[in-house]
Design a protein around this motif. Structure first.
Motif, PDB file in Angstrom:
ATOM      1  N   ASP A  49      20.500   7.476  -1.574  1.00 62.01           N
ATOM      2  CA  ASP A  49      19.966   6.956  -2.843  1.00 62.01           C
ATOM      3  C   ASP A  49      21.065   6.428  -3.758  1.00 62.01           C
ATOM      4  O   ASP A  49      20.787   6.022  -4.894  1.00 62.01           O
ATOM      5  N   ASP A  50      22.315   6.455  -3.278  1.00 64.98           N
ATOM      6  CA  ASP A  50      23.439   6.080  -4.135  1.00 64.98           C
ATOM      7  C   ASP A  50      23.679   4.573  -4.066  1.00 64.98           C
ATOM      8  O   ASP A  50      24.691   4.098  -3.555  1.00 64.98           O
ATOM      9  N   HIS A  51      22.690   3.827  -4.550  1.00 68.18           N
ATOM     10  CA  HIS A  51      22.788   2.363  -4.583  1.00 68.18           C
ATOM     11  C   HIS A  51      21.853   1.876  -5.684  1.00 68.18           C
ATOM     12  O   HIS A  51      20.959   2.613  -6.131  1.00 68.18           O
ATOM     13  N   GLU A  52      22.047   0.613  -6.090  1.00 72.36           N
ATOM     14  CA  GLU A  52      21.153   0.028  -7.103  1.00 72.36           C
ATOM     15  C   GLU A  52      19.792  -0.290  -6.489  1.00 72.36           C
ATOM     16  O   GLU A  52      19.765  -0.753  -5.342  1.00 72.36           O
ATOM     17  N   PRO A  53      18.681  -0.083  -7.181  1.00 72.18           N
ATOM     18  CA  PRO A  53      18.621   0.598  -8.471  1.00 72.18           C
ATOM     19  C   PRO A  53      18.718   2.104  -8.286  1.00 72.18           C
ATOM     20  O   PRO A  53      18.037   2.677  -7.440  1.00 72.18           O
ATOM     21  N   LEU A  54      19.604   2.695  -9.083  1.00 77.12           N
ATOM     22  CA  LEU A  54      19.787   4.147  -9.017  1.00 77.12           C
ATOM     23  C   LEU A  54      18.579   4.855  -9.617  1.00 77.12           C
ATOM     24  O   LEU A  54      17.890   4.294 -10.482  1.00 77.12           O
ATOM     25  N   PRO A  55      18.314   6.105  -9.185  1.00 76.38           N
ATOM     26  CA  PRO A  55      17.301   6.897  -9.895  1.00 76.38           C
ATOM     27  C   PRO A  55      17.638   6.910 -11.397  1.00 76.38           C
ATOM     28  O   PRO A  55      18.816   7.005 -11.773  1.00 76.38           O
ATOM     29  N   ALA A  56      16.613   6.798 -12.252  1.00 80.01           N
ATOM     30  CA  ALA A  56      16.853   6.647 -13.697  1.00 80.01           C
ATOM     31  C   ALA A  56      17.760   7.739 -14.285  1.00 80.01           C
ATOM     32  O   ALA A  56      18.676   7.419 -15.066  1.00 80.01           O
ATOM     33  N   PRO A  57      17.582   9.015 -13.919  1.00 83.40           N
ATOM     34  CA  PRO A  57      18.475  10.029 -14.516  1.00 83.40           C
ATOM     35  C   PRO A  57      19.944   9.837 -14.098  1.00 83.40           C
ATOM     36  O   PRO A  57      20.855  10.166 -14.861  1.00 83.40           O
ATOM     37  N   VAL A  58      20.153   9.291 -12.904  1.00 75.77           N
ATOM     38  CA  VAL A  58      21.525   9.049 -12.446  1.00 75.77           C
ATOM     39  C   VAL A  58      22.115   7.856 -13.193  1.00 75.77           C
ATOM     40  O   VAL A  58      23.289   7.879 -13.614  1.00 75.77           O
ATOM     41  N   ALA A  59      21.307   6.830 -13.384  1.00 79.32           N
ATOM     42  CA  ALA A  59      21.771   5.664 -14.148  1.00 79.32           C
ATOM     43  C   ALA A  59      22.154   6.094 -15.561  1.00 79.32           C
ATOM     44  O   ALA A  59      23.157   5.625 -16.124  1.00 79.32           O
ATOM     45  N   ARG A  60      21.389   7.019 -16.115  1.00 79.61           N
ATOM     46  CA  ARG A  60      21.669   7.512 -17.468  1.00 79.61           C
ATOM     47  C   ARG A  60      23.001   8.274 -17.493  1.00 79.61           C
ATOM     48  O   ARG A  60      23.815   8.113 -18.398  1.00 79.61           O
ATOM     49  N   LEU A  61      23.211   9.105 -16.474  1.00 80.43           N
ATOM     50  CA  LEU A  61      24.479   9.841 -16.381  1.00 80.43           C
ATOM     51  C   LEU A  61      25.651   8.867 -16.290  1.00 80.43           C
ATOM     52  O   LEU A  61      26.645   8.991 -17.015  1.00 80.43           O
ATOM     53  N   ARG A  62      25.541   7.913 -15.388  1.00 82.55           N
ATOM     54  CA  ARG A  62      26.670   6.998 -15.194  1.00 82.55           C
ATOM     55  C   ARG A  62      26.931   6.158 -16.439  1.00 82.55           C
ATOM     56  O   ARG A  62      28.084   5.912 -16.799  1.00 82.55           O
ATOM     57  N   ALA A  63      25.864   5.741 -17.128  1.00 74.57           N
ATOM     58  CA  ALA A  63      26.054   4.961 -18.361  1.00 74.57           C
ATOM     59  C   ALA A  63      26.776   5.806 -19.407  1.00 74.57           C
ATOM     60  O   ALA A  63      27.656   5.308 -20.126  1.00 74.57           O
ATOM     61  N   ALA A  64      26.424   7.081 -19.486  1.00 70.23           N
ATOM     62  CA  ALA A  64      27.085   7.966 -20.460  1.00 70.23           C
ATOM     63  C   ALA A  64      28.567   8.127 -20.121  1.00 70.23           C
ATOM     64  O   ALA A  64      29.429   8.118 -21.007  1.00 70.23           O
ATOM     65  N   VAL A  65      28.858   8.257 -18.831  1.00 68.42           N
ATOM     66  CA  VAL A  65      30.266   8.365 -18.406  1.00 68.42           C
ATOM     67  C   VAL A  65      31.003   7.056 -18.707  1.00 68.42           C
ATOM     68  O   VAL A  65      32.137   7.067 -19.212  1.00 68.42           O
ATOM     69  N   HIS A  66      30.357   5.932 -18.430  1.00 71.21           N
ATOM     70  CA  HIS A  66      31.005   4.633 -18.662  1.00 71.21           C
ATOM     71  C   HIS A  66      31.343   4.438 -20.138  1.00 71.21           C
ATOM     72  O   HIS A  66      32.385   3.861 -20.480  1.00 71.21           O
ATOM     73  N   ASP A  67      30.454   4.924 -21.015  1.00 75.41           N
ATOM     74  CA  ASP A  67      30.648   4.740 -22.458  1.00 75.41           C
ATOM     75  C   ASP A  67      31.734   5.656 -23.020  1.00 75.41           C
ATOM     76  O   ASP A  67      32.183   5.454 -24.154  1.00 75.41           O
ATOM     77  N   ALA A  68      32.113   6.677 -22.270  1.00 83.30           N
ATOM     78  CA  ALA A  68      33.026   7.697 -22.800  1.00 83.30           C
ATOM     79  C   ALA A  68      34.481   7.339 -22.527  1.00 83.30           C
ATOM     80  O   ALA A  68      34.815   6.766 -21.485  1.00 83.30           O
ATOM     81  N   ASP A  69      35.350   7.709 -23.492  1.00 80.53           N
ATOM     82  CA  ASP A  69      36.798   7.576 -23.279  1.00 80.53           C
ATOM     83  C   ASP A  69      37.347   8.808 -22.568  1.00 80.53           C
ATOM     84  O   ASP A  69      38.423   8.757 -21.987  1.00 80.53           O
TER      85      ASP A  69
END
Ligand SMILES: Cc1cc2nc3c(=O)[nH]c(=O)nc-3n(C[C@H](O)[C@H](O)[C@H](O)COP(=O)(O)O)c2cc1C
Length: 184
Positions: A49-69
């Motif tokens: 399942d590790d491909h686009e489109p990711l499961p929504a909760p995983v996409a949310r996790l990755r977006a949060a990580v991407h936004d963080a310094d």
């Protein structure tokens, strides 16, 4: 400067989550923080399942990580290891090929295992260090603190009241800021 705060506990009265809630509540404006609250919603890691489109909760996790310094973790130890739900979260970060992934980002942890814990959470945190090394995160030693807390350290307001613990936790946040932006 945004630091993402991730608790490894799904327990509603969690001491670990309370420690990070306290960091979030007390952080001065120049040390912005965001709490990740989607741990329990993540599906079990499956490489299929590790491909686009990711499961929504995983996409949310990755977006949060991407936004963080930077990232600050606080996790209990279960049966001499990381809680399964938290290891599952970390597993979902491994295959993230985005340049804004956790790789290279400053990370630290607060180990709030109670004073009575036999190993003081040492096994879980040794494992956390290994996983973070595997994903190429930059473990900031000054942001990795042992702050023993008992459950009654959390007040009715859901925050840790102890001033020494509060100051130390904010020190970890500053160490992450210094690692992320050494010039500021
Ligand atoms: C199933 C289970 C296993 C545990 N195993 C350990 C352990 O191996 N080592 C330890 O120090 N604490 C262990 N504990 C104690 C937890 O780390 C402790 O209760 C901690 O406060 C839980 O974190 P929380 O308050 O954030 O939920 C265990 C607790 C549970 C429920």
């Amino acid at each position: 400067m945004d630091t993402l705060l991730i608790s490894g506990s799904t327990r509603s009265g969690s001491t670990n989550t309370a420690a990070l809630r306290t960091v979030h509540a007390l952080a001065p404006p120049e040390l912005d923080t965001a709490i990740f609250d989607g741990l329990a919603a993540l599906p079990a890691f499956n490489p299929d399942d590790d491909h686009e489109p990711l499961p929504a909760p995983v996409a949310r996790l990755r977006a949060a990580v991407h936004d963080a310094d930077a990232l600050l973790f606080c996790t209990p130890e279960y049966a001499g290891a990381l809680p399964g739900a938290f290891k599952n979260l970390l597993d979902w970060t491994v295959g993230d090929a985005d340049p804004r992934s956790i790789s290279g980002k400053p990370v630290g942890w607060l180990n709030v295992a109670g004073p009575a814990a036999p190993s003081g959470g040492a096994d879980a945190h040794a494992s956390l260090a290994r996983v973070l090394g595997y994903v190429g995160a930059h473990v900031v030693e000054d942001a990795c603190l042992r702050l023993p807390l008992t459950r009654d350290a959390v007040g009715d307001d859901g925050l840790v009241g102890d001033e020494v613990a509060r100051a130390a936790a904010l020190g970890a946040l500053r160490a992450l800021r210094d690692a992320a932006r050494p010039e500021s």
